[in-house]
Design an enzyme around this catalytic site. Structure first.
Site, PDB file in Angstrom:
ATOM      1  N   LYS A   1     -31.984  27.235   6.263  1.00  0.00           N
ATOM      2  CA  LYS A   1     -32.202  27.134   7.695  1.00  0.00           C
ATOM      3  C   LYS A   1     -32.046  25.702   8.173  1.00  0.00           C
ATOM      4  O   LYS A   1     -32.602  24.816   7.539  1.00  0.00           O
ATOM      5  CB  LYS A   1     -33.632  27.620   7.936  1.00  0.00           C
ATOM      6  CG  LYS A   1     -34.117  27.562   9.308  1.00  0.00           C
ATOM      7  CD  LYS A   1     -35.520  28.045   9.310  1.00  0.00           C
ATOM      8  CE  LYS A   1     -36.006  27.855  10.718  1.00  0.00           C
ATOM      9  NZ  LYS A   1     -37.365  28.095  10.884  1.00  0.00           N
TER      10      LYS A   1
ATOM     11  N   LYS B   1     -35.280  24.071   4.256  1.00  0.00           N
ATOM     12  CA  LYS B   1     -35.473  23.954   5.690  1.00  0.00           C
ATOM     13  C   LYS B   1     -35.358  22.487   6.074  1.00  0.00           C
ATOM     14  O   LYS B   1     -36.131  21.651   5.618  1.00  0.00           O
ATOM     15  CB  LYS B   1     -36.847  24.503   6.067  1.00  0.00           C
ATOM     16  CG  LYS B   1     -37.088  24.530   7.550  1.00  0.00           C
ATOM     17  CD  LYS B   1     -38.341  25.324   7.858  1.00  0.00           C
ATOM     18  CE  LYS B   1     -38.685  25.303   9.308  1.00  0.00           C
ATOM     19  NZ  LYS B   1     -39.954  25.980   9.567  1.00  0.00           N
TER      20      LYS B   1
HETATM   21  C1  PBG Z   1     -42.092  27.383  11.700  1.00  0.00           C
HETATM   22  C2  PBG Z   1     -40.748  27.822  12.157  1.00  0.00           C
HETATM   23  C3  PBG Z   1     -39.867  27.135  12.994  1.00  0.00           C
HETATM   24  C4  PBG Z   1     -38.750  27.952  13.146  1.00  0.00           C
HETATM   25  C5  PBG Z   1     -38.978  29.108  12.411  1.00  0.00           C
HETATM   26  N1  PBG Z   1     -40.204  29.000  11.783  1.00  0.00           N
HETATM   27  C6  PBG Z   1     -40.046  25.839  13.709  1.00  0.00           C
HETATM   28  C7  PBG Z   1     -40.058  24.580  12.964  1.00  0.00           C
HETATM   29  O1  PBG Z   1     -40.126  24.533  11.746  1.00  0.00           O
HETATM   30  O2  PBG Z   1     -40.043  23.548  13.617  1.00  0.00           O
HETATM   31  C8  PBG Z   1     -37.536  27.638  13.956  1.00  0.00           C
HETATM   32  C9  PBG Z   1     -36.653  28.791  14.273  1.00  0.00           C
HETATM   33  C10 PBG Z   1     -35.644  28.534  15.328  1.00  0.00           C
HETATM   34  O3  PBG Z   1     -35.394  27.385  15.743  1.00  0.00           O
HETATM   35  O4  PBG Z   1     -35.054  29.518  15.777  1.00  0.00           O
HETATM   36  N2  PBG Z   1     -43.103  28.281  12.116  1.00  0.00           N
END
Ligand code: PBG
Length: 327
Positions: A249, A197
């Site tokens: 992601k 991520k």
């Molecule tokens: C964390 C989480 C995020 C997203 C999914 N799970 C936000 C982040 O890490 O800042 C982002 C998903 C998206 O942008 O569609 N709970």
């Protein structure tokens, strides 16, 4: 003048032959719909930066879950938006917290007809918007956060979730969640690890969706977009800690990462087409600059082609319907 003997265009002549030789298909059952539910709402509410996506009420979430099942989607990923937040994000652990209540609602409604998943992270529940609890110096405290994730995982499993998605990027989170689930008798609950991520600006609209007021940024726990090898290390750690599936992601700007992860491990690989990816296409389409449906399906096909077998996308329900007509 010499003419070519080998003519790749022969296999592009018409739709029938193109279908015959198509290397990549996206099936509805491989799409996962992220859904937001907000505590206290009586009517669903639009999210300005995510046109077409809603903050659901408990009622409208149940209906949306049924529609998703009817469209044939493979899963639903639930996110909760609480009315009040605190320093420790305790609403995520509370069995009566909005996310845990929503899990119970959706499971009661759809049972095993689709895979019910939940985001396992504190950022929706903390007053400071970070994915973990803070140390006195303001840094995100890794190990104190792990203890909270363990409790949160057990609460989500008790609510009936089939898959938990630890997404906070704390070191050791998969192992801690796995052990906590097993110790509480939930060894059948699977872990979809947000293994890779990036600290991405493409999450912007999501923060509107969950009304997060993040102070600062997430660069001490999410990854530097410049790095690929680091992702392979993260994935190897998560698989060793017991991840049943791993996720990359965002998706489209990181297809090289999806492809490298696919080659490196044998567990199912998911990719999350995040809020900013969706919003960019919606905005361009609203201006008449791109063909919305074509771009939607092209992005999903490309993510699939890169090696993701599961795709989380805000288009999941609509794309599932389109794809069912197509094949
Ligand atoms: C964390 C989480 C995020 C997203 C999914 N799970 C936000 C982040 O890490 O800042 C982002 C998903 C998206 O942008 O569609 N709970």
């Amino acid at each position: 003048m010499s003419y070519p003997e080998i003519r790749p265009r022969r296999l592009r002549r018409n739709a029938a032959v193109r279908r015959l030789v198509s290397e990549t298909r996206v099936a509805p059952g491989e799409l996962v719909a992220p859904m937001f539910v907000k505590e206290g709402l009586t009517e669903p509410r639009a999210i300005a930066s995510l046109p077409g996506v809603l903050q659901h009420s408990r009622d409208s979430l149940r209906k949306a879950a049924v529609e998703a099942v009817q469209a044939g989607v493979g899963g639903i990923m639930l996110f909760g938006v609480p009315v009040s937040r605190d320093e420790r994000g305790s609403g995520g652990i509370d069995p009566n917290g909005i996310l845990n209540v929503a899990i119970r609602d959706v499971v009661a409604e759809v049972g095993d007809a689709t895979v019910v998943m939940s985001d396992l992270c504190l950022d929706e529940f903390t007053s400071h918007g970070h994915c973990g609890v803070l140390a006195p110096d303001g840094a995100v405290d890794n190990d104190a956060t792990l203890a909270a994730y363990a409790e949160m995982a057990v609460a989500q499993a008790a609510a009936g979730v089939g898959v938990v998605g630890p997404s906070g990027m704390m070191d050791g989170q998969v192992g801690v969640v796995r052990r906590a689930l097993d110790a509480a008798g939930h060894s059948d609950v699977a872990v979809l690890a947000y293994a890779v991520k990036y600290a991405s600006a493409f999450f912007g609209p999501f923060r509107d969706a969950v009304e997060s007021a993040l102070e600062g940024d997430r660069r001490t726990y999410q990854q530097d977009p410049a790095n690929l090898r680091e992702s392979l290390r993260e994935v190897a750690l998560d698989v060793a800690e017991g991840a049943d599936m791993v996720m990359v992601k965002p998706a489209l700007p990181y297809l090289d990462v999806v492809s490298a992860v696919r080659a490196a491990v044998d567990v199912p690989v998911a990719a999350y087409q995040v809020s900013g990816e969706y919003a960019m296409v919606e905005a361009a389409a609203a201006n008449g600059w791109v063909d919305r449906e074509q771009v939607m399906l092209e992005t999903l096909t490309s993510i699939r082609r890169a090696g993701a077998q599961i795709i989380l996308t805000y288009w999941a329900v609509e794309a599932a319907r389109l794809l069912r007509e197509r094949y």
